[in-house]
Design a protein around this motif. Structure first.
Motif, PDB file in Angstrom:
ATOM      1  N   GLU A 176       0.830  -1.204   0.000  1.00  0.00           N
ATOM      2  CA  GLU A 176       0.000   0.000   0.000  1.00  0.00           C
ATOM      3  C   GLU A 176       0.862   1.251   0.000  1.00  0.00           C
ATOM      4  N   HIS A 177       0.430   2.238  -0.790  1.00  0.00           N
ATOM      5  CA  HIS A 177       1.043   3.556  -0.730  1.00  0.00           C
ATOM      6  C   HIS A 177       0.444   4.262   0.481  1.00  0.00           C
ATOM      7  N   LYS A 178       1.153   4.284   1.577  1.00  0.00           N
ATOM      8  CA  LYS A 178       0.627   4.795   2.839  1.00  0.00           C
ATOM      9  C   LYS A 178       0.207   6.257   2.716  1.00  0.00           C
ATOM     10  N   GLU A 179      -0.932   6.557   3.296  1.00  0.00           N
ATOM     11  CA  GLU A 179      -1.465   7.913   3.390  1.00  0.00           C
ATOM     12  C   GLU A 179      -1.743   8.539   2.020  1.00  0.00           C
ATOM     13  N   VAL A 180      -1.953   7.683   1.010  1.00  0.00           N
ATOM     14  CA  VAL A 180      -2.297   8.146  -0.334  1.00  0.00           C
ATOM     15  C   VAL A 180      -3.577   7.433  -0.767  1.00  0.00           C
ATOM     16  N   GLY A 181      -4.494   8.158  -1.379  1.00  0.00           N
ATOM     17  CA  GLY A 181      -5.748   7.544  -1.808  1.00  0.00           C
ATOM     18  C   GLY A 181      -6.300   8.180  -3.071  1.00  0.00           C
ATOM     19  N   ILE A 182      -7.319   7.533  -3.630  1.00  0.00           N
ATOM     20  CA  ILE A 182      -7.972   7.998  -4.846  1.00  0.00           C
ATOM     21  C   ILE A 182      -9.484   7.989  -4.648  1.00  0.00           C
ATOM     22  N   VAL A 183     -10.115   9.103  -4.965  1.00  0.00           N
ATOM     23  CA  VAL A 183     -11.573   9.168  -5.044  1.00  0.00           C
ATOM     24  C   VAL A 183     -11.972   8.920  -6.494  1.00  0.00           C
ATOM     25  N   TYR A 184     -12.876   7.990  -6.691  1.00  0.00           N
ATOM     26  CA  TYR A 184     -13.341   7.593  -8.020  1.00  0.00           C
ATOM     27  C   TYR A 184     -14.748   8.159  -8.203  1.00  0.00           C
TER      28      TYR A 184
END
Length: 251
Positions: free
Chosen positions: A42-50
């Motif tokens: 996991e790319h920690k503390e990174v996210g994507i809203v779809y």
């Protein structure tokens, strides 16, 4: 406008095979979401809203979110239609404008006034509840407009494919890198709108990218027919385009 409003082509396509592996959640206790979480790397503390097309949360968007998660990104698909997304392959006489302004029951509009609070709730959930520090967003067709609109709400890097309903002012308001995947045959985002978007992005001076895929039509990045080689290839390359963009600008 930088792209035209949604039309019949925005519902046409193919349902893909597969079993989603994420989970259903609620945003602010009232809107639906689908959360795909990496199981490793996991790319920690990174996210994507779809932010989806008019078909909302369904197997195609769920499995795409799962693919983002498989590449290390926590990904949240948000139901920006408040339970009123459209089924696949609506007939030609479907009144898209009426659905946009009123919803199926006449009391559930899908205008920016209705959609903005849902996107903002998704961003808050990612940042305040899930601990995301750096947030990217993907928007397909209808959803592209809300990627542009919500850089101001906390989106830092954006990707959109075959945008619809996007205003020139919204595109000009972005404050971070943006990548666009476009179809060769697209009456919603035709060549003149694509070229105008390029001019706007060049004037802003932020990193941008516009890739044009031949042999495909509007909706290919989500609803292509994977049995057709050109469509399958373009869909895969558009997904890899998004991954490369986030890898360069979000990580």
């Amino acid at each position: 406008m930088a792209s035209y409003p949604p039309a019949q082509c925005c519902t046409l396509g193919t349902k893909h095979r597969g079993e989603p592996t994420g989970k259903a959640i609620k945003l602010a206790g009232k809107w639906d979401g689908y959360l795909a979480t990496p199981t490793e790397k996991e790319h920690k503390e990174v996210g994507i809203v779809y932010i989806p097309d008019v078909l909302g949360i369904w197997v195609n968007s769920q499995m795409m979110a799962d693919r983002f998660a498989a590449n290390g990104y926590r990904c949240l698909v948000v139901d920006v239609f408040n339970g009123d997304s459209l089924p696949l392959n609506r007939p030609p006489d479907f009144d898209m404008k009426k659905w946009m302004t009123q919803g199926s029951d006449g009391n559930n509009p899908h205008t920016k006034e209705a959609v903005d609070p849902i996107v903002e709730a998704a961003i808050r959930l990612m940042k305040e509840e899930l601990g995301v520090k750096k947030l990217g967003a993907v928007g397909y067709c209808f959803g592209a407009k809300y990627v542009a609109r919500h850089f101001s709400s906390g989106i830092e890097v954006g990707f959109m494919a075959h945008p619809s309903l996007l205003e020139e002012e919204e595109l000009a308001s972005i404050t971070g890198p943006l990548s666009i995947a476009a179809a060769e045959v697209d009456y919603i985002f035709p060549a003149e709108k694509r070229h105008k978007s390029e001019q706007i992005l060049a004037k802003i001076g932020l990193p941008y990218q516009i890739n044009l895929y031949s042999g495909v039509i509007h909706g290919f990045a989500v609803r292509c027919d994977p049995r057709k080689k050109a469509e399958r290839y373009a869909r895969e390359q558009a997904f890899l385009q998004a991954l490369a963009w986030f890898g360069e600008h979000l990580l």
